[in-house]
Design a protein around this motif. Structure first.
Motif, PDB file in Angstrom:
ATOM      1  N   LEU A 177       0.419  12.597  -3.350  1.00  0.00           N
ATOM      2  CA  LEU A 177       1.611  13.094  -4.049  1.00  0.00           C
ATOM      3  C   LEU A 177       2.636  11.999  -4.296  1.00  0.00           C
ATOM      4  O   LEU A 177       3.596  12.186  -5.045  1.00  0.00           O
ATOM      5  N   ASP A 178       2.464  10.860  -3.654  1.00  0.00           N
ATOM      6  CA  ASP A 178       3.430   9.767  -3.788  1.00  0.00           C
ATOM      7  C   ASP A 178       3.147   9.012  -5.088  1.00  0.00           C
ATOM      8  O   ASP A 178       2.111   8.359  -5.211  1.00  0.00           O
ATOM      9  N   PRO A 179       4.055   9.099  -6.067  1.00  0.00           N
ATOM     10  CA  PRO A 179       3.752   8.493  -7.369  1.00  0.00           C
ATOM     11  C   PRO A 179       3.541   6.977  -7.281  1.00  0.00           C
ATOM     12  O   PRO A 179       2.802   6.405  -8.080  1.00  0.00           O
ATOM     13  N   GLU A 180       4.163   6.336  -6.275  1.00  0.00           N
ATOM     14  CA  GLU A 180       4.020   4.876  -6.178  1.00  0.00           C
ATOM     15  C   GLU A 180       2.786   4.438  -5.411  1.00  0.00           C
ATOM     16  O   GLU A 180       2.365   3.297  -5.489  1.00  0.00           O
ATOM     17  N   ARG A 181       2.244   5.310  -4.573  1.00  0.00           N
ATOM     18  CA  ARG A 181       1.154   4.883  -3.674  1.00  0.00           C
ATOM     19  C   ARG A 181      -0.202   5.448  -4.052  1.00  0.00           C
ATOM     20  O   ARG A 181      -1.215   4.968  -3.567  1.00  0.00           O
ATOM     21  N   ARG A 182      -0.203   6.534  -4.830  1.00  0.00           N
ATOM     22  CA  ARG A 182      -1.464   7.289  -4.933  1.00  0.00           C
ATOM     23  C   ARG A 182      -2.620   6.486  -5.514  1.00  0.00           C
ATOM     24  O   ARG A 182      -3.771   6.785  -5.243  1.00  0.00           O
ATOM     25  N   ARG A 183      -2.295   5.440  -6.299  1.00  0.00           N
ATOM     26  CA  ARG A 183      -3.401   4.632  -6.829  1.00  0.00           C
ATOM     27  C   ARG A 183      -3.808   3.538  -5.849  1.00  0.00           C
ATOM     28  O   ARG A 183      -4.782   2.833  -6.048  1.00  0.00           O
ATOM     29  N   GLY A 184      -3.040   3.395  -4.781  1.00  0.00           N
ATOM     30  CA  GLY A 184      -3.353   2.383  -3.764  1.00  0.00           C
ATOM     31  C   GLY A 184      -4.323   2.925  -2.735  1.00  0.00           C
ATOM     32  O   GLY A 184      -4.721   4.094  -2.789  1.00  0.00           O
ATOM     33  N   PRO A 185      -4.701   2.074  -1.758  1.00  0.00           N
ATOM     34  CA  PRO A 185      -5.686   2.522  -0.745  1.00  0.00           C
ATOM     35  C   PRO A 185      -5.088   3.491   0.277  1.00  0.00           C
ATOM     36  O   PRO A 185      -3.874   3.488   0.494  1.00  0.00           O
ATOM     37  N   PHE A 186      -5.942   4.311   0.871  1.00  0.00           N
ATOM     38  CA  PHE A 186      -5.555   5.187   1.987  1.00  0.00           C
ATOM     39  C   PHE A 186      -6.403   4.735   3.169  1.00  0.00           C
ATOM     40  O   PHE A 186      -7.611   4.982   3.207  1.00  0.00           O
ATOM     41  N   GLY A 229      -7.257  -7.092   8.470  1.00  0.00           N
ATOM     42  CA  GLY A 229      -7.229  -5.880   9.295  1.00  0.00           C
ATOM     43  C   GLY A 229      -6.696  -4.703   8.483  1.00  0.00           C
ATOM     44  O   GLY A 229      -6.399  -4.836   7.284  1.00  0.00           O
ATOM     45  N   ALA A 230      -6.538  -3.559   9.155  1.00  0.00           N
ATOM     46  CA  ALA A 230      -6.112  -2.334   8.460  1.00  0.00           C
ATOM     47  C   ALA A 230      -4.748  -2.501   7.791  1.00  0.00           C
ATOM     48  O   ALA A 230      -4.520  -1.988   6.697  1.00  0.00           O
ATOM     49  N   VAL A 231      -3.847  -3.234   8.455  1.00  0.00           N
ATOM     50  CA  VAL A 231      -2.488  -3.399   7.899  1.00  0.00           C
ATOM     51  C   VAL A 231      -2.550  -4.085   6.535  1.00  0.00           C
ATOM     52  O   VAL A 231      -1.889  -3.669   5.574  1.00  0.00           O
ATOM     53  N   ALA A 232      -3.360  -5.141   6.430  1.00  0.00           N
ATOM     54  CA  ALA A 232      -3.478  -5.847   5.145  1.00  0.00           C
ATOM     55  C   ALA A 232      -4.171  -4.963   4.111  1.00  0.00           C
ATOM     56  O   ALA A 232      -3.776  -4.926   2.944  1.00  0.00           O
ATOM     57  N   LEU A 233      -5.204  -4.236   4.561  1.00  0.00           N
ATOM     58  CA  LEU A 233      -5.965  -3.399   3.614  1.00  0.00           C
ATOM     59  C   LEU A 233      -5.105  -2.280   3.025  1.00  0.00           C
ATOM     60  O   LEU A 233      -5.353  -1.804   1.924  1.00  0.00           O
ATOM     61  N   ALA A 234      -4.052  -1.869   3.791  1.00  0.00           N
ATOM     62  CA  ALA A 234      -3.214  -0.751   3.323  1.00  0.00           C
ATOM     63  C   ALA A 234      -2.126  -1.206   2.351  1.00  0.00           C
ATOM     64  O   ALA A 234      -1.350  -0.374   1.874  1.00  0.00           O
ATOM     65  N   ASP A 235      -2.076  -2.488   2.046  1.00  0.00           N
ATOM     66  CA  ASP A 235      -1.025  -3.020   1.157  1.00  0.00           C
ATOM     67  C   ASP A 235      -1.025  -2.246  -0.173  1.00  0.00           C
ATOM     68  O   ASP A 235      -2.057  -2.111  -0.820  1.00  0.00           O
ATOM     69  N   GLY A 236       0.128  -1.700  -0.542  1.00  0.00           N
ATOM     70  CA  GLY A 236       0.236  -0.963  -1.809  1.00  0.00           C
ATOM     71  C   GLY A 236      -0.140   0.510  -1.670  1.00  0.00           C
ATOM     72  O   GLY A 236      -0.033   1.274  -2.625  1.00  0.00           O
ATOM     73  N   GLY A 237      -0.606   0.909  -0.474  1.00  0.00           N
ATOM     74  CA  GLY A 237      -1.028   2.300  -0.274  1.00  0.00           C
ATOM     75  C   GLY A 237      -0.461   2.857   1.019  1.00  0.00           C
ATOM     76  O   GLY A 237       0.705   2.629   1.349  1.00  0.00           O
ATOM     77  N   THR A 238      -1.321   3.586   1.748  1.00  0.00           N
ATOM     78  CA  THR A 238      -0.872   4.265   2.974  1.00  0.00           C
ATOM     79  C   THR A 238      -1.691   3.800   4.165  1.00  0.00           C
ATOM     80  O   THR A 238      -2.913   3.653   4.063  1.00  0.00           O
ATOM     81  N   LEU A 239      -1.005   3.559   5.278  1.00  0.00           N
ATOM     82  CA  LEU A 239      -1.690   3.308   6.550  1.00  0.00           C
ATOM     83  C   LEU A 239      -1.574   4.594   7.364  1.00  0.00           C
ATOM     84  O   LEU A 239      -0.469   5.043   7.672  1.00  0.00           O
ATOM     85  N   PHE A 240      -2.720   5.204   7.668  1.00  0.00           N
ATOM     86  CA  PHE A 240      -2.708   6.468   8.418  1.00  0.00           C
ATOM     87  C   PHE A 240      -3.212   6.211   9.835  1.00  0.00           C
ATOM     88  O   PHE A 240      -4.380   5.869  10.034  1.00  0.00           O
ATOM     89  N   SER A 285       2.868  -6.925   4.265  1.00  0.00           N
ATOM     90  CA  SER A 285       2.071  -5.821   3.716  1.00  0.00           C
ATOM     91  C   SER A 285       3.031  -4.663   3.417  1.00  0.00           C
ATOM     92  O   SER A 285       3.846  -4.287   4.256  1.00  0.00           O
ATOM     93  N   ASP A 286       2.936  -4.142   2.215  1.00  0.00           N
ATOM     94  CA  ASP A 286       3.849  -3.075   1.798  1.00  0.00           C
ATOM     95  C   ASP A 286       3.087  -1.749   1.826  1.00  0.00           C
ATOM     96  O   ASP A 286       2.337  -1.445   0.908  1.00  0.00           O
ATOM     97  N   PHE A 287       3.223  -1.012   2.921  1.00  0.00           N
ATOM     98  CA  PHE A 287       2.464   0.238   3.041  1.00  0.00           C
ATOM     99  C   PHE A 287       3.387   1.387   3.419  1.00  0.00           C
ATOM    100  O   PHE A 287       4.481   1.182   3.923  1.00  0.00           O
ATOM    101  N   ARG A 288       2.910   2.570   3.133  1.00  0.00           N
ATOM    102  CA  ARG A 288       3.583   3.786   3.580  1.00  0.00           C
ATOM    103  C   ARG A 288       2.920   4.180   4.899  1.00  0.00           C
ATOM    104  O   ARG A 288       1.695   4.107   5.013  1.00  0.00           O
TER     105      ARG A 288
END
Ligand SMILES: Nc1ncnc2c1ncn2[C@@H]1O[C@H](COP(=O)(O)OP(=O)(O)OP(=O)(O)O)[C@@H](O)[C@H]1O
Length: 447
Positions: free
Chosen positions: A170-179, A213-224, A259-262
């Motif tokens: 639902l996040d317009p800025e993140r949804r095209r990024g990785p989860f 690692g996971a933090v880098a992979l989540a750049d532009g998306g979400t780290l869950f 890394s810029d993640f949600r």
């Protein structure tokens, strides 16, 4: 959405709202369908009268917005009898600012309503019970309108990961990024730094090449971070910086990376208690809980079971069979300690057993029903009686038996409800009394 404008010049007000940014597709004439939104704009002392008229004497609207300018603000303080639902008070210095903000709020409400009513959402997050709808409303608000970290609470299998995914989508800025999902229960103490932050080549014996690692992979998306309550204390300390600053170092490297993640986290533990006992860092707790959403257990939304059953039958790779009413009644009445995940497993097993059949009949039920059987009051009294007999045989006194029963009830209620407050509600005591009991003290006598 049906918007009713309670104002002497309703027509003029709606024209002004369109001029102040209200989209044309929102009907402000009171004729629309769906959630009822009442906007009261009144002058001086009449604000309180108008609010009372709506809130005390008419069916409660889904959203109620009071708009007033600087001059009237003192007359519209929220009072005890205001409803718990969305109830906004918009105060502004002047008419222009007031109309702009009202238009903004109506736009947001309409956007939320269209998310909640969308086929997209219903196909993913099945259920329409009030408690599930309220959960989805919070998820939609957080996902669409906020960037803050969100903690999802609830029992195992009740849909926390599914909700985390929705926040992302639902996040317009993140949804095209990785989860990127990290299951904190599987982080090994030795390798966890590398799994989260990556490593440089040669950082340790088997580090033949550099790795993200996971933090880098989540750049532009979400780290869950799933099951964040299971994270060891040293790792909690390392997470603090990356959550706050969004900077980190790979293992074996000295330079800071960005890394810029949600951030979204989930747990079925009571983290507030873990903070009190020192098991979870308070500073980390406050950083991950800008928003907190509790996913209800399946027992709180039994009315959603038929829709979930049909949804899972649809996933079984065959034409959805008819379901005998007896089968559905049994599925609705059963207890699911593993929540929706367990219901899904039961339904898929039943579908396998009668694969190709046009009707799912009672024959598919044998040996299939989950977890604890539904017991009558008589039979649980018998079960308790034999447990007490056993305790007496073991030499336990009245005090010991009472304490054991009490602590088991507290543990089970907490596991089932996912928080101390809700467990206390279930057990009919105050949350404070429950905390004291858990620490082995009797609550003080009170009024
Ligand atoms: N409302 C729902 N509609 C459709 N499927 C659902 C719903 N809720 C949960 N599920 C399904 O149930 C299963 C368990 O959900 P999920 O993994 O999100 O639970 P969880 O709370 O994260 O579990 P855990 O605490 O064990 O990690 C998944 O297959 C998920 O797709």
């Amino acid at each position: 959405m049906r918007v009713v404008l309670d104002h002497e010049g309703g027509e003029r007000l709606s024209q002004s709202l369109y001029q102040h940014g209200l989209p044309d597709d929102i009907d402000a004439s009171g004729a629309g369908e769906g959630a009822l939104v009442v906007v009261v704009v009144a002058g001086l002392a009449s604000v309180a009268d108008a609010a009372e008229h709506w809130l005390r004497h008419l069916p409660l609207p889904d959203a109620f917005i009071i708009g007033c300018t600087h001059r009237t603000r003192c007359n519209c303080q929220p009072e005890d009898w205001w409803p718990d639902g969305i109830c906004d008070l918009v105060t502004a210095q002047d008419e222009d600012a007031l109309l702009t903000e009202l238009a903004m709020r109506l736009t947001r409400l309409s956007e939320l309503e269209s998310i909640l009513d969308s086929a997209w959402l219903h196909e993913r997050a099945v259920g329409s019970s009030p408690v599930w709808r309220r959960t989805l409303q919070s998820v939609a608000e957080v996902g669409r309108f906020s960037h803050g970290a969100c903690l999802l609470l609830g029992e195992s299998g009740c849909g926390k990961e599914l909700l985390a995914r929705l926040v992302h989508d639902l996040d317009p800025e993140r949804r095209r990024g990785p989860f990127v999902v990290v299951d904190c229960t599987t982080l090994s103490p030795e390798l966890s730094g590398s799994e989260l932050f990556g490593h440089a080549r040669g950082a340790f014996t088997h580090a033949l090449s550099a790795r993200d690692g996971a933090v880098a992979l989540a750049d532009g998306g979400t780290l869950f971070l799933d099951e964040i309550g299971e994270l060891e204390l040293p790792l909690q300390a390392r997470l603090l910086r990356v959550i706050q600053e969004h900077t980190y170092k790979r293992v074996g490297e000295d330079n800071w990376r960005q890394s810029d993640f949600r951030l979204t986290c989930a747990t079925n533990r009571n983290l507030e208690d873990d903070v009190l006992s020192g098991r979870f860092r308070a500073d980390l707790f406050f950083r991950i809980t800008q928003w907190t959403i509790r996913a209800p257990s399946l027992s709180e939304r039994r009315e959603d079971i038929p829709a979930l059953v049909r949804h899972f039958l649809g996933q079984s790779g065959q034409k959805v069979p008819c379901i005998m009413p007896e089968v559905m009644a049994r599925l609705k009445a059963a207890d699911y300690p593993g929540n929706v995940r367990e219901l899904r497993n039961v339904v898929l097993r039943m579908a396998d057993r009668q694969r190709g059949f046009g009707v799912l009949s009672t024959g598919c039920l044998q040996g299939m029903m989950p977890g604890r059987p539904v017991v009558s009051a008589e039979s649980w009294e018998q079960t308790m009686a034999s447990a007490v007999e056993g305790a007496l045989d073991a030499g336990m006194g009245l005090k010991g038996i009472g304490q054991l029963a009490e602590s088991m009830a507290v543990q089970m209620a907490e596991r089932r409800m996912g928080s101390t407050a809700r467990a206390a509600e279930l057990l009919g005591v105050t949350p404070r009394a429950l905390q004291l009991r858990r620490r082995g003290r009797q609550p003080e006598a009170g009024p």
